[in-house]
Enzyme design. Structure first.
Site, PDB file in Angstrom:
ATOM      1  N   ARG A  91       0.847  -1.185   0.000  1.00  0.00           N
ATOM      2  CA  ARG A  91       0.000   0.000   0.000  1.00  0.00           C
ATOM      3  C   ARG A  91       0.889   1.244   0.000  1.00  0.00           C
ATOM      4  NH1 ARG A  91      -2.133   0.928   4.372  1.00  0.00           N
ATOM      5  NH2 ARG A  91      -1.453  -0.850   5.619  1.00  0.00           N
ATOM      6  N   TYR A 234      -1.055  -3.499  -7.021  1.00  0.00           N
ATOM      7  CA  TYR A 234      -0.947  -4.215  -5.749  1.00  0.00           C
ATOM      8  C   TYR A 234      -2.297  -4.261  -5.022  1.00  0.00           C
ATOM      9  CZ  TYR A 234      -0.092  -5.278  -0.934  1.00  0.00           C
ATOM     10  OH  TYR A 234      -0.191  -5.843   0.300  1.00  0.00           O
ATOM     11  N   LYS A 243      -9.688  -2.497   1.200  1.00  0.00           N
ATOM     12  CA  LYS A 243      -9.385  -1.372   2.083  1.00  0.00           C
ATOM     13  C   LYS A 243     -10.114  -0.098   1.646  1.00  0.00           C
ATOM     14  CE  LYS A 243      -6.285  -3.711   4.505  1.00  0.00           C
ATOM     15  NZ  LYS A 243      -6.650  -4.219   5.843  1.00  0.00           N
ATOM     16  N   HIS A 263     -11.137  -2.442  11.152  1.00  0.00           N
ATOM     17  CA  HIS A 263     -10.009  -3.303  10.781  1.00  0.00           C
ATOM     18  C   HIS A 263      -9.898  -4.406  11.831  1.00  0.00           C
ATOM     19  CE1 HIS A 263      -5.423  -3.342   9.627  1.00  0.00           C
ATOM     20  NE2 HIS A 263      -6.099  -4.231   8.929  1.00  0.00           N
ATOM     21  N   SER A 285      -1.884  -3.441  11.071  1.00  0.00           N
ATOM     22  CA  SER A 285      -1.339  -4.303  10.022  1.00  0.00           C
ATOM     23  C   SER A 285      -0.080  -5.005  10.532  1.00  0.00           C
ATOM     24  CB  SER A 285      -0.971  -3.478   8.788  1.00  0.00           C
ATOM     25  OG  SER A 285      -2.142  -2.924   8.236  1.00  0.00           O
ATOM     26  N   CYS A 287       0.247  -7.192  12.809  1.00  0.00           N
ATOM     27  CA  CYS A 287       0.300  -7.414  14.257  1.00  0.00           C
ATOM     28  C   CYS A 287      -0.504  -8.631  14.696  1.00  0.00           C
ATOM     29  CB  CYS A 287      -0.140  -6.170  15.005  1.00  0.00           C
ATOM     30  SG  CYS A 287       1.062  -4.825  14.898  1.00  0.00           S
ATOM     31  N   ASP A 310      -9.719  -9.814   8.760  1.00  0.00           N
ATOM     32  CA  ASP A 310      -9.174  -8.475   8.491  1.00  0.00           C
ATOM     33  C   ASP A 310     -10.178  -7.332   8.655  1.00  0.00           C
ATOM     34  OD1 ASP A 310      -6.692  -7.102   7.592  1.00  0.00           O
ATOM     35  OD2 ASP A 310      -7.941  -6.459   5.909  1.00  0.00           O
ATOM     36  N   ARG A 402       1.977 -12.109  -0.376  1.00  0.00           N
ATOM     37  CA  ARG A 402       0.618 -12.412   0.108  1.00  0.00           C
ATOM     38  C   ARG A 402       0.033 -13.636  -0.577  1.00  0.00           C
ATOM     39  NH1 ARG A 402      -1.936  -8.610   4.060  1.00  0.00           N
ATOM     40  NH2 ARG A 402      -0.235  -7.159   4.378  1.00  0.00           N
TER      41      ARG A 402
HETATM   42  P1  GTP Z   1      -2.589  -7.507   7.888  1.00  0.00           P
HETATM   43  O1  GTP Z   1      -3.116  -8.664   7.118  1.00  0.00           O
HETATM   44  O2  GTP Z   1      -1.493  -6.744   7.186  1.00  0.00           O
HETATM   45  O3  GTP Z   1      -3.659  -6.562   8.395  1.00  0.00           O
HETATM   46  O4  GTP Z   1      -1.781  -8.118   9.196  1.00  0.00           O
HETATM   47  P2  GTP Z   1      -2.292  -9.150  10.326  1.00  0.00           P
HETATM   48  O5  GTP Z   1      -2.735  -8.342  11.504  1.00  0.00           O
HETATM   49  O6  GTP Z   1      -3.233 -10.147   9.776  1.00  0.00           O
HETATM   50  O7  GTP Z   1      -0.922  -9.866  10.799  1.00  0.00           O
HETATM   51  P3  GTP Z   1      -0.498 -11.415  10.681  1.00  0.00           P
HETATM   52  O8  GTP Z   1      -1.434 -12.346  11.403  1.00  0.00           O
HETATM   53  O9  GTP Z   1      -0.228 -11.706   9.257  1.00  0.00           O
HETATM   54  O10 GTP Z   1       0.868 -11.441  11.536  1.00  0.00           O
HETATM   55  C1  GTP Z   1       1.935 -10.566  11.270  1.00  0.00           C
HETATM   56  C2  GTP Z   1       3.202 -11.006  11.962  1.00  0.00           C
HETATM   57  O11 GTP Z   1       3.011 -11.128  13.382  1.00  0.00           O
HETATM   58  C3  GTP Z   1       3.725 -12.365  11.500  1.00  0.00           C
HETATM   59  O12 GTP Z   1       5.120 -12.261  11.346  1.00  0.00           O
HETATM   60  C4  GTP Z   1       3.395 -13.304  12.629  1.00  0.00           C
HETATM   61  O13 GTP Z   1       4.299 -14.371  12.709  1.00  0.00           O
HETATM   62  C5  GTP Z   1       3.481 -12.399  13.850  1.00  0.00           C
HETATM   63  N1  GTP Z   1       2.595 -12.868  14.933  1.00  0.00           N
HETATM   64  C6  GTP Z   1       1.276 -13.152  14.822  1.00  0.00           C
HETATM   65  N2  GTP Z   1       0.761 -13.575  16.007  1.00  0.00           N
HETATM   66  C7  GTP Z   1       1.798 -13.560  16.888  1.00  0.00           C
HETATM   67  C8  GTP Z   1       1.909 -13.884  18.289  1.00  0.00           C
HETATM   68  O14 GTP Z   1       0.947 -14.276  18.965  1.00  0.00           O
HETATM   69  N3  GTP Z   1       3.143 -13.728  18.868  1.00  0.00           N
HETATM   70  C9  GTP Z   1       4.218 -13.285  18.144  1.00  0.00           C
HETATM   71  N4  GTP Z   1       5.388 -13.157  18.790  1.00  0.00           N
HETATM   72  N5  GTP Z   1       4.155 -12.988  16.825  1.00  0.00           N
HETATM   73  C10 GTP Z   1       2.961 -13.106  16.204  1.00  0.00           C
HETATM   74 MN    MN Z   2      -4.022 -10.411   7.810  1.00  0.00          MN
HETATM   75 MN    MN Z   3      -5.248  -5.475   7.218  1.00  0.00          MN
END
Ligand code: GTP
Ligand code: MN
Ligand code: MN
Length: 620
Positions: A91, A234, A243, A263, A285, A287, A310, A402
């Site tokens: 983005r 993208y 989004k 979100h 994002s 997290c 999401d 992705r």
């Molecule tokens: P978007 O799709 O961009 O909105 O992100 P998202 O919030 O779906 O994040 P996603 O679940 O893809 O996780 C992002 C990163 O955080 C990855 O590298 C995961 O491995 C890490 N992660 C997710 N859950 C945990 C957790 O409980 N502990 C830790 N230490 N890392 C985590």
């Molecule tokens: Mn996600």
């Molecule tokens: Mn997102």
């Protein structure tokens, strides 16, 4: 589906754009499509029907033209790899605009441009931008077709990648089109990759696998509920249903019509006693939303089912409770870091029928990314199409690579994830990536306190292992890049929704999986072990656990959180829940500066909560 060749109108390059006037209803849609075609001058116009046959022919065409690669059909059936232009991988927040009538309505956290000026610039850029290409008309429904909270939109695009991706991410095609009657409101969304195949002098321009333009503009017009996206292919910039519509434009609709577009992931939690609870959670994002939504619980007897990963649309229902749907039909998830240990459900989901973007390819035609297996293969083709070995200096997959895959393929998907009315929400959880200060879990005193939690979600750029708190990146409600109007007005809207819900409002919690010890390691194992935090939340909802009230919310009493078998010593537990009054006082001052950015649009009730925090810290 109808197919017509040529727009049949006179080119209107350089016009003021006054010819493009979307409105409600099917006639307005036909007029709008004709107007867009006369501006962009495609060779063909195709109204997509969403059928399997159409999808197959689009994919075959893209493989033939070299814009995607078909993966090995026995290793990764029905799946494809797209490699983007290296300059078009994420983005583009600095090129994303909220073009509300006044700058104050966009607020200090959005890029604002005058709507008339932006419309003029876009009209000039869209002029002739689809020459030599096919223009697809893509009707879609966000939420189940005909659902109570659902909305329809129509995207026009010159990218077949966008069409096949939108088919996965939304309910796309004939059914959605049939929803548009004579008076139906629909959201118009224009998209072009901005690379015509015919130059201004009429000469042919060679195509490339991933067409895009150096200039990118992602513009939203909240008053007229329109989206114009130029120059990028993208997902976050080009799949306008996601989004751009389901968050930025929908947040504006939601404020006007008394609901919320957030979100957030959505899950159904079933306790060992059989109690069913629904939880919505907002993390910024990258997290952990997708991981949390597909959690494999480490504790026996607990079940987590995925509803969304999401975006959630939430609305007070006839029973006075807050109901939520996942408006999407697929997942556009981060690949790197997704592996059999951290997220086995996601790994199973992407076994087949998946479009991968910017991951690495194995020599036998499968995909790979960092974290997919413990040991990398000895030879790969990296995301840019170059040979790669474990000695290569750069990662094989782009960090923002992705997968795009249908929600229905997820083994943990809830049986009624696409029910028309959605699910009643029992708890709302806010989270961020914080190395310091923020405890593993804390409960808000009430909805208003919960809105204070949401308005102060933050993440740290770097791991500040010791000393004072580092600079915070505030990402209120995890909506910083996605709120289509003034963020402080969003907080006020949340307070008003709470007033309406009254005693039926969900309880609100704040979590932090990312707190670090003084030696720099994560204190909490995360992923499937996060069920232990959900267990405590469920106990609180059932009035089965007691809290210890701290200045920053209710914490589990000693022994209230099940940490058996984790090997956490008492010291680590103390660190996970420590509320350091000095560090928090410094943080409170940063929150004051954060609120001050929004001036007098910040609700007084939230300023009062901040004052209360400061008083409590002073007394601690
Ligand atoms: P978007 O799709 O961009 O909105 O992100 P998202 O919030 O779906 O994040 P996603 O679940 O893809 O996780 C992002 C990163 O955080 C990855 O590298 C995961 O491995 C890490 N992660 C997710 N859950 C945990 C957790 O409980 N502990 C830790 N230490 N890392 C985590
Ligand atoms: Mn996600
Ligand atoms: Mn997102």
């Amino acid at each position: 589906s109808t197919r017509s060749t040529g727009s049949g109108s006179t080119p209107s390059t350089g016009s003021t754009g006054s010819t493009i006037e979307p409105g409600p209803g099917i006639d307005a849609l036909r007029r709008w499509v004709a107007d867009v075609a006369s501006l962009t001058q495609p060779d063909d116009i195709v109204w997509v029907d969403g059928s399997e046959e159409e999808n197959r022919s689009l994919l075959t065409g893209m493989v033939r033209s070299g814009s995607i690669v078909a993966l090995d059909d026995s290793l990764r059936p029905g799946s494809f790899l797209a490699r983007s232009d290296p300059a078009d991988v994420a983005r583009v927040e600095d090129r994303t605009f909220i073009c509300s009538a006044t700058e104050a309505d966009a607020g200090p956290t959005n890029n604002w441009r005058d709507p008339a000026e932006m419309r003029e610039e876009l009209t000039a850029r869209f002029g002739g931008s689809m020459r030599g290409r096919t223009m697809y008309v893509v009707p879609f429904s966000m939420g189940p077709v005909g659902g109570a909270i659902s909305q329809v939109g129509v995207q026009v695009t010159d990218s077949p990648y966008v069409v096949v991706s939108t088919r996965i991410m939304t309910r796309m095609g004939a059914e959605a089109l049939a929803e548009i009657g004579p008076d139906t409101e629909w959201v118009p969304a224009l998209h072009t990759v901005g690379m015509p195949l015919v130059a201004d002098d009429g000469s042919a321009v060679g195509d490339v696998p991933w067409p895009s333009n150096e200039v990118k503009i992602i513009a939203h017009f909240p008053e007229t509920r329109e989206i114009w996206s130029y120059g990028s292919g993208y997902g976050g910039n080009a799949l306008l249903a996601k989004k751009c519509f389901a968050l930025r434009i929908a947040s504006v609709m939601a404020r006007q019509d008394g609901w919320l577009a957030e979100h957030m992931l959505l899950i159904r939690l079933t306790t060992p006693a059989g109690k069913v609870l629904h939880i919505a959670a907002a993390f910024p994002s990258a997290c952990g939303k997708t991981n949390f939504a597909m959690m494999t619980p480490s504790l026996p007897g607990w079940k987590v089912e995925t509803i969304g990963d999401d975006i959630a649309w939430l609305r007070p229902g006839a029973d006075g409770r807050l109901w939520a749907i996942n408006p999407e039909a697929g997942f556009f998830g981060v690949a790197p870091g997704t592996g059999p240990d951290t997220n086995p459900a996601a790994m199973a989901t992407v076994r087949s029928n998946t479009i991968f973007t910017n991951v690495a390819m194995t020599l036998d035609g499968d995909v790979w990314w960092e974290g997919a297996t413990e040991e990398p293969p000895k030879h790969l083709i990296d995301w840019r199409g170059r040979p790669w070995t474990p000695d290569s200096p750069e990662p094989a997959a782009h960090p923002n690579a992705r997968f795009t895959v249908a929600a229905a393929q997820c083994p943990t998907i809830s049986g009624d994830w696409d029910s028309h009315d959605g699910v009643p929400i029992d708890a709302i959880v806010f989270g961020g990536r914080r190395a310091t200060n923020v405890p593993l879990v804390a409960e808000a005193e009430d909805w208003e306190h919960g809105v204070f939690f949401g308005s102060t979600i933050s993440s740290e750029q770097t791991a500040a292992a010791e000393g004072p708190v580092g600079e915070l990146r505030l990402d209120p409600f995890a909506m910083l890049p996605f709120c289509g109007y003034n963020m402080a007005d969003h907080w006020q809207h949340w307070l008003e929704i709470g007033d309406q819900l009254g005693s039926k409002a969900p309880k609100v919690f704040r979590v932090n999986w990312f707190r670090k010890s003084s030696d720099g390691g994560y204190l909490w194992p995360g992923f499937g072990e996060n069920i232990r935090v959900l267990e405590w939340i469920a106990d609180r909802l059932e009035d089965d656990a007691e809290v210890e009230w701290s200045p920053v919310g209710g914490l589990p009493r000693v022994g209230g959180l099940d940490v058996a078998g984790l090997g956490l010593d008492g010291f680590a537990l103390d660190e996970l829940f420590e509320v350091d009054a000095v560090a928090w006082s410094a943080e409170a001052e940063q929150l004051r500066a954060h609120f001050d950015r929004f001036g007098d649009r910040v609700p007084q009730r939230l300023r009062d909560r901040l004052d209360q925090l400061t008083r409590r810290l002073d007394a601690a």
